[in-house]
Scaffold this active site. Structure first.
Site, PDB file in Angstrom:
ATOM      1  N   ASP A 150       9.071   2.746  -1.972  1.00 27.56           N
ATOM      2  CA  ASP A 150       8.899   2.478  -0.541  1.00 27.56           C
ATOM      3  C   ASP A 150       9.189   3.713   0.303  1.00 27.56           C
ATOM      4  O   ASP A 150      10.089   4.504   0.003  1.00 27.56           O
ATOM      5  CB  ASP A 150       9.859   1.348  -0.142  1.00 27.56           C
ATOM      6  CG  ASP A 150       9.773   0.988   1.328  1.00 27.56           C
ATOM      7  OD1 ASP A 150       8.745   0.438   1.735  1.00 27.56           O
ATOM      8  OD2 ASP A 150      10.737   1.276   2.061  1.00 27.56           O
ATOM      9  N   GLU A 202       4.337   4.531  -1.664  1.00 23.75           N
ATOM     10  CA  GLU A 202       3.894   4.145  -0.327  1.00 23.75           C
ATOM     11  C   GLU A 202       4.198   5.284   0.636  1.00 23.75           C
ATOM     12  O   GLU A 202       5.357   5.670   0.810  1.00 23.75           O
ATOM     13  CB  GLU A 202       4.619   2.885   0.153  1.00 23.75           C
ATOM     14  CG  GLU A 202       4.129   2.440   1.519  1.00 23.75           C
ATOM     15  CD  GLU A 202       5.217   1.843   2.401  1.00 23.75           C
ATOM     16  OE1 GLU A 202       4.909   0.914   3.154  1.00 23.75           O
ATOM     17  OE2 GLU A 202       6.366   2.328   2.349  1.00 23.75           O
TER      18      GLU A 202
END
Length: 580
Positions: free
Chosen positions: A220, A291
């Site tokens: 993330d 990401e």
């Protein structure tokens, strides 16, 4: 009359390909655990619920499932504020429930991917509590600064940096008498990856879950892992963007000091080395997805370089960022080619059209184009990532202010919360037309079920003659064929809205995909685009609104493709029915 050549599929060269690693043409499905399936009746989805539905995911053609955060958390940001990297959030289950899930995935041949959130922890994490107390081991686990004297004895933050959730990135801690850095919420203090002990601890977290059978991680918020280094007692200010006068807004600054620092890429390469430790043990590849909402050149850097490997799948958000409801076919082609031209030739493409932070395909791009975009996703080269519910065409569901859960919206007000809320894309999965859409038998669910669940659900679509789900399943089954797994791509656009691309494997054949982004019917006229193409091709699958039967043979020059629809056709050299 038609005479069919009686050859075995194995001799046709169109069966499931064996020349690729499991992930290289992978079909991945993002599960938002809180909304997927509730097994214990508390109105919240959980791991046993996911386990219950794994056969469904296998049946719709998935190779891997990626779970949004499941680690222990105060849930200030629904799991992106982790208080223990080695425990499961109790609402979702425990380590035993996780092991049941991992074991069943292995039994079904599904690869389990976990969400890993390394940029920050919760302020409730033991690491942070010890760091506040200046424990010798943990005092530098986070980014701390005493501040800068304002001139009147008051200490102020050491830079002008603005958090992604508004306001300063620096929060004063009364106990430690220092500021700590938080790129996101103030309850999410940033870890200090300039500390080797932090780097090693996060590697050990990866190993903890790899030892329990996971096949990899989605990392993330990668661009934020590092900030520019402290110099002469403070940090470099960021320049004003000139786009807004709101100094609390993250768009107020150009984030040159808080994103995409050179050290970020080395850390990604180190994590890849950890995954490779496990791959070498049993020759089963562990993968990394990253990401990063950043520029395309920066995303490409996540792949690695000629001397070191990085992420196998740096998420490609170009389609999600650049394609909108009014986008033309020419816009689509241009966006696809941006990625294909930027990607190194020895690395795999990936395509993402939705996730937990963005409006659903049908709501963002148009309900009539749901099949069109799913067909594109499944027929472009290499890797596809599908957000839960997109296979049945779930839509955004407006959540009333008094039932809003998303922290981003709750920090707003009743007049503007819809601008920030991600709740509409996180509503419970619509399994059937029973209570709570088959998601839960509770009296109420953590988010209300969408109003359209009676007619839009898995059970209804599975029984229909043709539906979004049936189109999707036929696509994913055909996607295993060699032509789509290994074929090259030649993409063209006719006018503004008719997109056609050919995927070809020498000595086997080719697939042609036609996407009509316009509202008017379009004549294919494929010989004008591909002079060597056969005049007749066999339909494999088409949008729900297309009336031509699957397996029918059509004239590729005169065929009329209705607006906002798509069709997939094949021609196999020397292996087709003889038409007379």
């Amino acid at each position: 009359m038609k005479i069919f050549v009686p050859l075995l599929t194995a001799l046709l060269g169109v069966g499931v390909t064996t020349g690729l690693d499991w992930w290289e043409h992978g079909n991945f499905y993002q599960v938002y655990p809180r909304s997927f399936k509730d097994s214990d009746g508390d109105g919240i989805g959980d791991l046993d619920g996911v386990t219950e539905k794994l056969q469904y995911l296998k049946d719709i053609g998935m190779d891997g499932i990626w779970l949004s955060p499941i680690f222990a958390s105060p849930m200030v940001d629904f799991g992106y504020d982790i208080s223990d990297f080695r425990q499961i959030q109790p609402e979702y289950g425990d380590l035993d429930a996780f092991q049941r899930l991992a074991d069943k995935c292995k039994k079904l041949g599904l690869h389990l991917i976990l969400d890993f959130v390394p940029n920050h922890t919760s302020d409730q994490h033991e690491y942070f509590q010890l760091s506040v107390a200046k424990n010798e081991t943990y005092k530098d686990f986070y980014v701390w600064h005493a501040g800068v004297d304002s001139g009147n004895g008051t200490m102020v933050p050491p830079s002008n940096w603005v958090s992604l959730f508004r306001g300063s990135t620096w929060e004063w801690n009364e106990e430690r008498q220092e500021f700590y850095l938080h790129q996101f919420l103030k309850q999410q203090p940033d870890l200090n990856f300039r500390n080797p002990a932090v780097v090693e601890e996060m590697k050990n977290v990866l190993r903890f879950w790899l030892d329990r059978g996971v096949s990899g991680f989605r990392i993330d918020a990668v661009p934020y892992l590092f900030e520019s280094a402290e110099s002469e007692g403070r940090y470099r200010d960021e320049q004003l963007s000139g786009t807004t006068n709101d100094s609390e807004n993250p768009a107020y600054l150009i984030h040159s000091e808080t994103m995409n620092q050179p050290e970020t890429y080395d850390l990604i390469y180190q994590w890849r080395a950890v995954l490779d430790e496990y791959t070498k043990k049993d020759n089963i590849t562990r993968i990394m997805m990253t990401e990063g909402y950043t520029s395309l050149p920066k995303i490409i850097e996540f792949f690695g370089n000629s001397t070191v490997n990085g992420a196998q799948i740096p998420f490609n958000f170009e389609l999600m960022s650049n394609i909108h409801k009014t986008s033309t076919g020419a816009d689509f082609v241009g966006t696809v080619k941006l990625w294909l031209d930027a990607k190194p030739s020895d690395r795999r493409s990936n395509w993402v059209l939705g996730n937990h932070d963005n409006s659903r395909i049908g709501s963002r791009l148009g309900e009539n184009k749901i099949d069109l975009y799913n067909i594109a996703l499944q027929t472009l080269p290499d890797i596809a990532v599908t957000y839960y519910g997109e296979e049945i065409g779930m839509l955004d569901h407006l959540i009333p202010w008094n039932e809003t859960q998303d922290p981003a919206a709750c920090r707003s007000d009743a007049e503007s919360y819809t601008l920030y809320s991600r709740d509409p894309v996180r509503t419970p999965m619509q399994w059937d037309n029973g209570k709570n859409a088959g998601f839960s038998n509770a009296n109420s669910t953590w988010l209300p079920v969408a109003d359209n669940y009676k007619t839009l659900n898995v059970k209804v679509q599975d029984r229909a003659r043709k539906s979004h789900l049936k189109v999707f399943k036929k696509l994913t089954k055909y996607r295993k064929r060699q032509i789509l797994a290994e074929g090259d791509i030649d993409m063209k656009v006719s006018g503004d809205n008719l997109v056609v691309y050919k995927r070809k494997v020498d000595k086997v054949g080719y697939v042609v995909v036609a996407l009509n982004f316009g509202t008017e019917t379009a004549t294919l006229g494929l010989s004008n685009m591909f002079p060597q193409i056969n005049d007749r091709m066999q339909v494999i699958v088409s949008s729900k609104k297309v009336t031509t039967s699957d397996n029918a043979w059509v004239d590729v020059n005169s065929y009329q493709l209705v607006g906002e629809s798509a069709i997939v056709m094949q021609y196999l050299w020397g292996k087709n029915p003889i038409v007379s």
